[in-house]
Write an enzyme that holds these catalytic residues in place. Structure first.
Site, PDB file in Angstrom:
ATOM      1  CB  SER A 115      -7.169  47.338  61.157  1.00 34.18           C
ATOM      2  OG  SER A 115      -8.535  47.087  61.323  1.00 34.18           O
TER       3      SER A 115
ATOM      4  CG  HIS B   5      -7.549  41.486  57.188  1.00 35.19           C
ATOM      5  ND1 HIS B   5      -8.827  40.891  57.555  1.00 35.19           N
ATOM      6  CD2 HIS B   5      -7.742  42.889  57.692  1.00 35.19           C
ATOM      7  CE1 HIS B   5      -9.590  41.701  58.150  1.00 35.19           C
ATOM      8  NE2 HIS B   5      -8.966  42.629  58.082  1.00 35.19           N
TER       9      HIS B   5
ATOM     10  NE  ARG C  39     -15.630  43.970  64.058  1.00 41.24           N
ATOM     11  CZ  ARG C  39     -15.257  42.979  63.237  1.00 41.24           C
ATOM     12  NH1 ARG C  39     -13.901  42.718  62.971  1.00 41.24           N
ATOM     13  NH2 ARG C  39     -15.890  41.879  62.875  1.00 41.24           N
TER      14      ARG C  39
ATOM     15  CG  HIS D 291      -6.329  27.343  58.374  1.00 42.02           C
ATOM     16  ND1 HIS D 291      -7.520  27.689  58.685  1.00 42.02           N
ATOM     17  CD2 HIS D 291      -6.159  27.840  57.140  1.00 42.02           C
ATOM     18  CE1 HIS D 291      -8.109  28.424  57.726  1.00 42.02           C
ATOM     19  NE2 HIS D 291      -7.060  28.424  56.795  1.00 42.02           N
TER      20      HIS D 291
ATOM     21  CG  HIS E  18     -17.612  40.466  41.280  1.00 41.43           C
ATOM     22  ND1 HIS E  18     -17.447  41.117  42.552  1.00 41.43           N
ATOM     23  CD2 HIS E  18     -16.343  40.731  40.745  1.00 41.43           C
ATOM     24  CE1 HIS E  18     -16.363  41.614  42.831  1.00 41.43           C
ATOM     25  NE2 HIS E  18     -15.656  41.276  41.687  1.00 41.43           N
TER      26      HIS E  18
ATOM     27  N   GLY F 265     -15.117  57.875  58.885  1.00 39.35           N
ATOM     28  CA  GLY F 265     -13.828  57.595  59.351  1.00 39.35           C
ATOM     29  C   GLY F 265     -12.692  58.224  58.582  1.00 39.35           C
TER      30      GLY F 265
END
Lengths: 316, 316
Positions: free
Chosen positions: B95, B109, B113, B148, B178, B262
């Site tokens: 990560s 980010h 995995r 992109h 939200h 974790g």
């Protein structure tokens, strides 16, 4: 009919409580004032958020009143009553979060709320909830003792077992599992409260609501003129990160608000103004910063500690 | 046997990927370096977190490798396979979250995995997941297009429909309900990926992992020497609040980490260094700050926009 829930009486009390809290906190901030921000809920009802930012004592503070109606009660609203999830409901409450500028004044949170679910004859499902808790950055034993004694006094007229139970519930609730750490030094927390009928239960809510200012103001007054260092301010920003983690990962009030389509800016008013996350911060052994987690953030019977109370005047 | 999952080959690739990413990012930071922080998981396995703080370009960055084993797969691990929840599992991944100091460089980010669940003959349940997404504070069209197009090129060898699908999944996933706002300008996101057997699926994972630096480095290089204002830095702190809100309220990777016991410091390494929440902030109409939400934080087909690509060298 006596014993029947009367939501208008509750909202009347809550609006007055909001006024009183804003007025009292405002006296500490002659140069800044609470802005008044009314809003409407899409499904009915609405609220008034009163927010103060950039004050000399209060860096960010919110005192929010809301009264909302909804078609379907979200799961986060009631932990003990899964059978009423999905019913139409009304909810009203006052929420307070104060983030002081000084790292020597603790952040405080208070909430009092009333829920009513169902329609027509089934409308008898109602309860109160609320409480208050304190989150210091630098601990002072007499602040913690005063806070808990005031909470205890507010509970004692309703039975000797009430404060110990609500104090334990507060410690259990405001716990950050992934840090294995309480959020602060606790206070009282209750939910699903409808003991001995509406009048008695509403009286308990008022006792809690009315004791909030006497619990918090003496602490603010006592600490607000003490100077602090940039390093203490940095530590405050780091510890405020824990406050954010609790509110966004665990807090049922926050989840209820976001799930029920509440007003995001009012719900997230609780988040601190300036926050810092550092990787693997460790307080120096023996420091005041280490003492926060080692001594203060450990559940203990603060109300019974043998120290002088600072009292309502702010003096020992 | 060909087509059988081989977790050692995957962990070998992932460790090398971690090295390569740290080395490349480190060349931007001659004065600061990634600290190396090994840890063990209580149930087996562990990881190596590599974190850089207070760099001149990277304010906080983490490149984490982990390989953990658990007795019971938590619900957040697999969205499409409820039947394997509760089985023993192994999970390994890398990560990356980079929070640059300059508000003109976007936060990025990346995650790749591999999961393997069950025991013995049932151990055939395995899948890859991952992707990368970009969160600008001040938008630059050519950065978005380059990001992109690089993602699209990494997908295209695996079929023409892969990039559009993974781009849409990324837009759907990184959405802050939200706020009714996407977290950033997206990228690609995939989960439960085991198409065409282990070798082919692992090849896809490598294509994604290997394309991350070519996607991000030219953007960093292009923006890192442009000066910024204190007001832009304030806006960055305000917008970083959205990043925190997404990660703590919605992110399945964060929830999986916290639910599976974790390592909290490694999981929350993703949280930004300095953050600010202001009540009801509104960007001035027509400002660059307003343009972020009005133009950039709207899902669009960035890869097909008719602008020159900045290319891998950082030049148009």
């Amino acid at each position: 009919m006596p014993g029947e829930p009367d939501i208008r009486t509750v909202t009347g009390y809550l609006k007055t409580l909001q006024d009183v809290i804003c007025h009292s906190l405002g006296t500490l901030e002659p140069a800044a004032g609470f802005c008044v921000d009314g809003w409407e809920h899409p499904a009915g009802g609405g609220g008034v958020s009163r927010v103060l930012e950039m004050g000399s004592v209060i860096e960010k503070g919110g005192v929010n009143f809301s009264h909302v109606k909804g078609e379907s009660l979200p799961p986060s609203a009631s932990q003990d009553r899964p059978e009423i999830v999905g019913l139409p409901f009304e909810a009203t409450g006052v929420s307070v979060v104060i983030h002081p500028r000084s790292p020597l004044i603790p952040t405080c949170h208070m909430n009092v709320r009333f829920f009513c679910a169902g329609t027509g004859a089934e409308r008898a499902v109602w309860w109160f909830g609320g409480g208050y808790d304190l989150t210091p950055y630098y601990g002072f034993v007499d602040d913690c003792v005063h806070w808990h004694r005031t909470a205890r006094d507010a509970c004692n007229a309703f039975g000797p077992g009430v404060y110990p139970k609500l104090k334990r519930q507060c410690d259990d609730y405001f716990f950050i599992a992934h840090r294995n750490e309480p959020r602060g030094i606790g206070g009282i927390f209750f939910d699903d409260w409808n003991h001995d009928g509406f009048e008695q239960a509403f009286g308990f809510l008022r006792s809690v609501g009315d004791s909030f200012l006497p619990a918090y103001l003496p602490i603010m007054e006592r600490r607000k003129d003490i100077s602090w260092t940039p390093a203490q301010r940095e530590f405050q920003a780091y510890r405020r990160g824990r406050y954010v983690e609790f509110n966004l990962v665990y807090d049922r009030g926050t989840l209820f608000g976001l799930q029920s389509g509440g007003r995001t800016e009012s719900i997230l008013m609780s988040l601190p103004p300036g926050v810092r996350w550092s990787y693997r911060y460790k307080a120096p052994p023996g420091s005041e910063e280490a003492r926060l987690t080692e001594y203060f953030l450990v559940p203990r019977d603060w109300a019974c500690l043998q120290v002088p109370d600072i009292g309502r005047s702010g003096e020992i």
